[in-house]
Design a protein around this motif. Structure first.
Motif, PDB file in Angstrom:
ATOM      1  N   ALA A   1       0.689  -1.019  -0.394  1.00 27.48           N
ATOM      2  CA  ALA A   1      -0.301   0.132  -0.278  1.00 27.48           C
ATOM      3  C   ALA A   1       0.743   1.066   0.216  1.00 27.48           C
ATOM      4  CB  ALA A   1      -1.068  -0.156   0.994  1.00 27.48           C
ATOM      5  N   THR A   2       0.664   2.909  -0.856  1.00 27.66           N
ATOM      6  CA  THR A   2       1.218   3.587  -0.123  1.00 27.66           C
ATOM      7  C   THR A   2       0.154   4.208   0.412  1.00 27.66           C
ATOM      8  OG1 THR A   2       0.366   4.065  -3.220  1.00 27.66           O
ATOM      9  CG2 THR A   2       2.168   3.442  -2.947  1.00 27.66           C
ATOM     10  N   ILE A   3      -1.110   4.162   0.478  1.00 27.55           N
ATOM     11  CA  ILE A   3      -2.360   5.056   1.203  1.00 27.55           C
ATOM     12  C   ILE A   3      -2.637   3.684   2.132  1.00 27.55           C
ATOM     13  CG2 ILE A   3      -3.889   6.276   0.469  1.00 27.55           C
ATOM     14  CD1 ILE A   3      -3.288   7.267  -1.628  1.00 27.55           C
ATOM     15  N   GLU A   4      -3.259   3.959   3.483  1.00 27.11           N
ATOM     16  CA  GLU A   4      -4.119   3.452   3.798  1.00 27.11           C
ATOM     17  C   GLU A   4      -5.037   3.664   4.689  1.00 27.11           C
ATOM     18  OE1 GLU A   4      -2.170  -0.933   5.898  1.00 27.11           O
ATOM     19  OE2 GLU A   4      -0.809   1.363   6.481  1.00 27.11           O
ATOM     20  N   VAL A   5      -6.501   2.867   5.088  1.00 25.75           N
ATOM     21  CA  VAL A   5      -8.127   4.078   5.371  1.00 25.75           C
ATOM     22  C   VAL A   5      -7.997   3.042   6.117  1.00 25.75           C
ATOM     23  CG1 VAL A   5      -7.871   5.798   2.679  1.00 25.75           C
ATOM     24  CG2 VAL A   5      -8.993   3.328   3.586  1.00 25.75           C
ATOM     25  N   ASP A   6      -8.820   3.643   7.150  1.00 25.64           N
ATOM     26  CA  ASP A   6     -10.125   3.170   7.730  1.00 25.64           C
ATOM     27  C   ASP A   6     -11.046   2.448   7.301  1.00 25.64           C
ATOM     28  OD1 ASP A   6     -11.338   1.358  10.000  1.00 25.64           O
ATOM     29  OD2 ASP A   6     -10.858   2.914  12.079  1.00 25.64           O
ATOM     30  N   ALA A   7     -11.468   1.125   6.912  1.00 26.01           N
ATOM     31  CA  ALA A   7     -12.533   0.900   6.077  1.00 26.01           C
ATOM     32  C   ALA A   7     -13.610   0.892   6.499  1.00 26.01           C
ATOM     33  CB  ALA A   7     -12.436   0.008   5.651  1.00 26.01           C
ATOM     34  N   ALA A   8     -13.565   0.707   8.364  1.00 23.49           N
ATOM     35  CA  ALA A   8     -14.711   0.997   9.064  1.00 23.49           C
ATOM     36  C   ALA A   8     -15.168   2.183  10.598  1.00 23.49           C
ATOM     37  CB  ALA A   8     -14.260  -0.293  10.160  1.00 23.49           C
ATOM     38  N   ASP A   9     -14.285   3.024   9.815  1.00 22.60           N
ATOM     39  CA  ASP A   9     -14.990   4.515  10.159  1.00 22.60           C
ATOM     40  C   ASP A   9     -15.646   4.936   9.506  1.00 22.60           C
ATOM     41  OD1 ASP A   9     -14.801   7.060  11.673  1.00 22.60           O
ATOM     42  OD2 ASP A   9     -12.814   7.347  10.868  1.00 22.60           O
ATOM     43  N   GLY A  10     -16.931   5.011   9.857  1.00 28.68           N
ATOM     44  CA  GLY A  10     -18.023   5.206   8.477  1.00 28.68           C
ATOM     45  C   GLY A  10     -18.336   4.783   7.193  1.00 28.68           C
ATOM     46  N   ASP A  11     -19.681   4.856   7.000  1.00 24.81           N
ATOM     47  CA  ASP A  11     -20.453   4.174   5.868  1.00 24.81           C
ATOM     48  C   ASP A  11     -18.991   4.722   4.278  1.00 24.81           C
ATOM     49  OD1 ASP A  11     -20.599   6.665   4.282  1.00 24.81           O
ATOM     50  OD2 ASP A  11     -23.014   6.395   5.577  1.00 24.81           O
ATOM     51  N   VAL A  12     -19.586   3.641   3.320  1.00 23.20           N
ATOM     52  CA  VAL A  12     -19.170   3.375   2.372  1.00 23.20           C
ATOM     53  C   VAL A  12     -19.058   4.907   1.138  1.00 23.20           C
ATOM     54  CG1 VAL A  12     -19.930   1.410   1.753  1.00 23.20           C
ATOM     55  CG2 VAL A  12     -21.187   2.859   0.657  1.00 23.20           C
TER      56      VAL A  12
END
Ligand SMILES: Nc1ncnc2c1ncn2[C@@H]1O[C@H](COP(=O)(O)OP(=O)(O)OP(=O)(O)O)[C@@H](O)[C@H]1O
Ligand SMILES: O=C(O)C1=C[C@@H](O)[C@@H](O)[C@H](O)C1
Ligand SMILES: [Mg+2]
Length: 185
Positions: free
Chosen positions: A153-164
């Protein structure tokens, strides 16, 4: 996460989404593409189109090793020829040639924990969760793979933080920061 600079570029997809089953790659990827006004390709869907078989059918018929070969061919082809948003299948990056092919691309890891992720895919037809105790298998595979996703990955995001929509917003903000770095003076 790699520390190399950006990626993307006119001859590459705007973003390639990776992460474990249920992280939201397919769902968020489509929204992200719509929001950016670009095309969307999901490599799992592309495999189904090209082979004329569902993913569970390929796993039970040709088998998991053959599935990974087909997946690798499809992913490398899509990476070379698609300029929009790409969602990879959850296990694509377990193949070394796929990891190599991602070098130099903008790769977004949608990070998900075992509880949130499993609640999203429980009862679905994901073949790797078909036998035994699906929740335990989910946790086990996620633990095994976590570093692989972070590694490409070059970017990581929290996929559980909020809706789509929220997750798509966070990705757009991260890409925007790369394109227009904050002024330091
Ligand atoms: N941020 C979110 N909030 C709530 N539900 C979500 C979110 N992201 C995805 N989902 C839901 O979780 C389910 C799985 O999402 P999706 O199919 O996009 O995952 P995936 O990462 O593509 O999985 P796979 O690796 O198996 O292809 C879908 O029903 C989707 O609507
Ligand atoms: O995590 C995995 O190995 C998989 C994820 C899905 O996207 C599909 O590609 C398939 O079910 C395998
Ligand atoms: Mg998907």
């Amino acid at each position: 996460m790699t520390s190399q600079p950006v990626t993307g570029g006119p001859d590459r997809p705007v973003a390639v989404l990776v992460g474990f089953m249920g992280a939201g790659k397919s769902t968020v990827g489509r929204i992200l593409a719509d929001r950016l006004g670009v095309d969307f390709v999901d490599t799992d869907a592309e495999i189904v189109t090209r082979t004329g078989q569902s993913i569970p059918e390929i796993f039970t018929g040709a088998g998991p090793t053959r599935f990974r070969q087909i997946e690798c061919d499809v992913v490398t082809d899509v990476l070379q020829n698609h300029r929009g948003v790409v969602a990879l299948g959850g296990g694509a990056v377990t193949t070394e040639a796929v990891r190599d092919a991602l070098d130099g691309y903008r790769v977004v890891h949608l990070k998900i924990g075992a509880e949130d992720g499993f609640s999203r895919v429980s009862g679905s037809d994901r073949p790797l969760l078909a036998d035994g105790d699906p929740a335990a298998r989910y946790r086990e595979l996620l633990t095994e793979r976590a570093e692989i996703y972070s590694g490409v990955a070059t970017i990581e995001v929290d996929a559980a933080d909020g809706d789509v929509q929220d997750v798509a917003d966070v990705i757009i903000a991260a890409i925007a920061r790369e394109l227009v770095p904050e002024r330091t003076t």
